[in-house]
Write a protein that holds these residues in place. Structure first.
Motif, short mmCIF file in Angstrom:
data_model
loop_
_atom_site.label_atom_id
_atom_site.label_comp_id
_atom_site.label_asym_id
_atom_site.label_seq_id
_atom_site.Cartn_x
_atom_site.Cartn_y
_atom_site.Cartn_z
N VAL A 53 0.71 -1.34 0.20
CA VAL A 53 0.24 0.38 -0.06
C VAL A 53 0.92 1.39 -0.34
O VAL A 53 1.89 1.62 0.96
N SER A 77 -1.55 -1.09 -4.12
CA SER A 77 -3.12 -0.01 -4.09
C SER A 77 -2.70 1.19 -3.77
O SER A 77 -1.27 1.79 -2.89
N THR A 79 -3.79 4.29 -0.69
CA THR A 79 -4.80 5.00 -0.07
C THR A 79 -4.85 6.71 -0.31
O THR A 79 -3.33 7.10 0.57
N SER A 97 -4.21 1.83 7.28
CA SER A 97 -4.18 0.80 5.84
C SER A 97 -2.21 -0.12 5.50
O SER A 97 -2.78 -0.65 5.22
N LEU A 137 -5.57 -5.13 -5.14
CA LEU A 137 -6.36 -3.66 -4.02
C LEU A 137 -6.02 -2.96 -5.42
O LEU A 137 -4.46 -1.99 -5.65
N ILE A 140 -7.56 1.62 -1.49
CA ILE A 140 -8.65 2.08 0.24
C ILE A 140 -8.62 3.78 0.70
O ILE A 140 -8.33 4.59 0.12
N TYR A 142 -10.99 6.00 2.74
CA TYR A 142 -11.36 6.10 4.06
C TYR A 142 -12.70 7.06 3.71
O TYR A 142 -12.52 8.58 3.19
N GLY A 152 -11.64 1.98 5.76
CA GLY A 152 -11.25 2.06 4.96
C GLY A 152 -11.87 0.89 3.88
O GLY A 152 -12.68 0.15 3.99
N LEU A 154 -12.20 -1.29 0.40
CA LEU A 154 -11.59 -1.92 -0.20
C LEU A 154 -11.81 -2.02 -1.47
O LEU A 154 -12.67 -2.62 -1.84
N TYR A 343 -14.70 -3.91 3.66
CA TYR A 343 -13.77 -2.84 4.84
C TYR A 343 -12.38 -3.43 5.26
O TYR A 343 -12.87 -5.12 5.53
N LEU A 344 -11.75 -2.94 5.26
CA LEU A 344 -10.37 -3.41 5.65
C LEU A 344 -10.83 -3.29 6.77
O LEU A 344 -10.48 -2.51 7.79
#
Length: 486
Positions: A53, A77, A79, A97, A137, A140, A142, A152, A154, A343-344
Motif C-alpha cells: 500500500v 494499491s 490510499t 492501511s 487491490l 483504499i 477512507y 478503509g 477496499l 471494509y479493511l
C-alpha cells in the motif's frame, strides 16, 4: 482494461496528444508514460511491490496522478490521504492501511515518507512492465468517519475498471473531451469521475488546485473544458456570483453533481444563468463512486438522481426485507461489479453492509414508474416525532425554495414528550430581513404541521466535513450545547 496499462495504451495510440496537466506542467501521453515509469522505478527501489500500500498526501496536481499510476504499475494499491488532516488523523490512516511508503509534498515525520520530487528521476533503468491482475487491490478510500473512526473501503481493479467503463458509456466520453478536475483527489468522486473516466475514454484532464469560486470561470475560459464534476456547495457558490459575471461557457457540454441531492430551484437557477446542463449522480465510496446518473439524453426529473448505470441493479427494500413496488419507500440497495470488496479489517461491518451480494446504502428512497431513483433521506438522519417518521430533506427542500434562503439543514432535537422534533439551521442571503415567523409561514404552504421546525437558527454558514457534505453530527452536537446553555 486494467488501469495500470492505460498510460502505455494512450502513448501507443497518440503519443503527442495531451494527457494531463496542471498550473505548472502539461504532459502528452508519451511524457506521462515516461513520468509514470520513472516514478515506478523509484517506488520499487523503496521496497514497493505487489500487494503493498502506498499512501499519497499530495494536493491536486500532476504529481498525484503520476504517483497513482506508478503504484498501480507495481501491483500496489493507493490510499489517498487528505492533506488537511491533523497529524494524528494522518497517522491513523497510514497505520490502519499498512502503507509502506507515504508520498508527501516535502519530507515529513512519517515512517516511509518520500517527497514527491524524488519520483522525478530521469536515470535510465530496467523497464517496469504494468501489473494487470484484475483482483489486485487498487484503492483504499477512507470514509468521512462521521459516526466514529474512518473505515478503509477496499476497491480492487475489477471494481475500478467496471466503473470506468460504465461512466464512459453513459457520458459518451471520447478523445474530443476535456475534464476540468476541481474536486479533491483524496475522494473517490475526484479520482473516478474527473480523472480515470476521461483518461479511459481518451479525453484529457486539467487538474486545478483547491476550488476557488472567484477563479473557476477563469479556468473554464482559459482551458475550454467539455465537462466538470462538482458537489452541490460549489454549484451554490457559482450561482451566487455577482450578476455581472457572465463567462463564456460554450465549451461545456455537461456537468455532474454528486455528494448530495441538489435542490431543484438551484438547478433551474444555475442552468438558466450559465446554460450548463447539470446531471445529478448518486453513489458512495462503497460503490466505487456512481450508482445512478441522470441520462445525458432523456428526461431529467427534478428531485430524482437518475437511472442505474449499465450493469448495476438498484432496488428498494422495506424493513421486512421485501422488495418495494414502484413509488414505495424503503432502503436503497444495489449490486453489480462496482460493489466494494469490503471494509479493511472489519469483517462484521462488511457483512452488515453487503448481504447476499447486495450493498445496503443506509439511504431511504423510492423508484418511480420510469425507473428513476428518488432519494428521501439518510436512515440515520430520519426524525421520529411521536412515532411518525419525518425526513429532514423534505423540509430542507421547502426552505430552500424561499428566495431569501441560501441553504438550510434540518436535524432532530430531543424532546421529552415527542421523542424528537425538527430544528432548522438556515443561512440567509446577504441583506435579507427574513424572520423566523415568515419562514414558518412559508413551511405552512407545503408541509404538514407536524413537519414544521419547532425552532430556527440563523447562521452565517453550515459546518461541513472534509468532503464538503453538511456535518449534521456537528449540528446535533450544537443543539446539545444549546440545550445545556438553557
Amino acid at each position: 482494461m486494467h488501469f495500470a496499462a492505460l498510460p502505455d495504451l494512450r502513448a501507443q495510440r497518440a503519443p503527442e496528444d495531451p494527457c494531463v496537466g496542471d498550473d505548472a506542467v502539461e504532459l502528452t501521453n508519451a511524457q506521462f508514460l515516461t513520468r509514470v515509469v520513472q516514478a515506478a522505478r523509484v517506488l520499487r527501489e523503496h521496497g514497493v511491490g505487489p500487494g503493498d500500500v502506498v499512501g499519497v498526501i499530495l494536493p491536486n496536481g500532476v504529481e498525484f496522478v503520476v504517483a497513482l499510476f506508478a503504484a498501480w504499475r507495481l501491483g500496489a494499491s493507493v490510499t489517498p490521504i487528505n492533506p488537511r488532516l491533523t497529524e494524528a488523523e494522518t497517522g491513523y490512516q497510514i497505520a490502519d492501511s499498512g502503507a509502506v511508503v507515504v508520498i508527501t509534498p516535502e519530507p515529513a515525520p512519517f515512517a516511509g515518507s518520500l517527497p514527491a520530487a524524488a519520483l522525478r528521476d530521469d536515470r535510465s533503468g530496467e523497464p517496469v512492465a504494468p501489473s494487470t491482475d484484475p483482483q489486485s487491490l487498487a484503492l483504499i478510500i477512507y470514509t468521512s468517519g462521521s459516526t466514529g473512526r474512518s473505515k478503509g473501503v477496499l476497491l480492487d481493479h475489477a471494481n475500478v475498471s467496471a466503473m470506468g467503463r460504465m461512466l464512459v458509456e453513459v457520458t459518451d466520453m471520447d478523445d474530443t473531451d476535456h475534464s476540468l478536475l476541481i474536486l479533491p483527489l483524496f475522494h473517490i468522486n475526484g479520482i473516478m469521475v474527473s480523472l480515470l473516466m476521461p483518461l479511459l475514454g481518451g479525453a484529457r484532464v486539467t487538474v486545478t488546485g483547491r476550488f476557488q469560486v472567484d477563479t473557476f470561470f477563469d479556468y473554464v475560459e482559459r482551458v475550454g473544458p467539455t465537462f466538470f464534476s462538482a458537489v452541490p456547495t460549489m454549484f451554490m457558490m457559482l450561482a451566487e456570483l455577482p450578476e455581472d459575471v457572465r463567462p463564456d461557457c460554450s465549451s461545456i457540454r455537461f456537468s455532474i453533481s454528486g455528494g448530495a441531492p441538489l435542490p431543484p430551484a438551484l438547478i433551474e437557477r444555475f442552468e438558466r444563468r450559465y446554460d450548463i446542463p447539470i446531471h445529478e449522480a448518486y453513489g458512495m465510496s462503497e460503490s466505487t463512486c456512481v450508482v445512478t446518473v441522470t441520462p445525458l439524453s432523456g428526461p431529467r426529473k427534478p428531485g430524482a438522481v437518475g437511472l442505474p448505470l449499465p450493469g448495476v441493479e438498484v432496488a428498494v427494500v422495506g424493513l421486512d426485507g421485501r422488495t418495494a413496488a414502484a413509488g414505495e419507500t424503503g432502503e436503497v440497495v444495489l449490486r453489480g461489479p462496482n460493489v466494494m470488496r469490503g471494509y479493511l479489517g472489519r469483517p462484521e461491518e462488511t457483512s452488515l453492509a453487503v448481504q447476499d451480494g447486495w450493498l445496503h446504502t443506509g439511504d431511504v428512497g423510492r423508484i418511480d414508474e420510469d425507473g428513476y431513483l428518488v432519494l428521501v433521506d439518510r436512515i440515520k438522519d430520519m426524525i421520529i416525532r411521536g412515532g411518525v417518521n419525518i425526513y429532514p430533506k423534505e423540509i430542507e427542500t421547502v426552505l430552500g425554495e424561499h428566495p431569501d434562503v441560501f441553504e438550510a439543514a434540518v436535524v432532530g432535537a430531543a424532546d421529552t414528550r415527542l421523542g424528537e422534533v425538527p430544528v432548522a439551521f438556515v443561512v440567509l442571503r446577504p441583506d435579507s430581513a427574513l424572520t423566523t415567523e415568515r419562514l414558518l409561514d412559508h413551511c405552512g404552504g407545503s408541509l404538514a404541521k407536524y413537519k414544521h421546525p419547532v425552532d430556527f437558527h440563523v447562521v452565517d454558514a453550515l459546518p461541513r466535513n472534509h468532503v464538503g457534505k453538511i456535518d449534521k453530527p456537528a449540528l446535533r452536537a450544537r443543539l446539545g450545547r444549546v440545550g445545556a446553555d438553557r
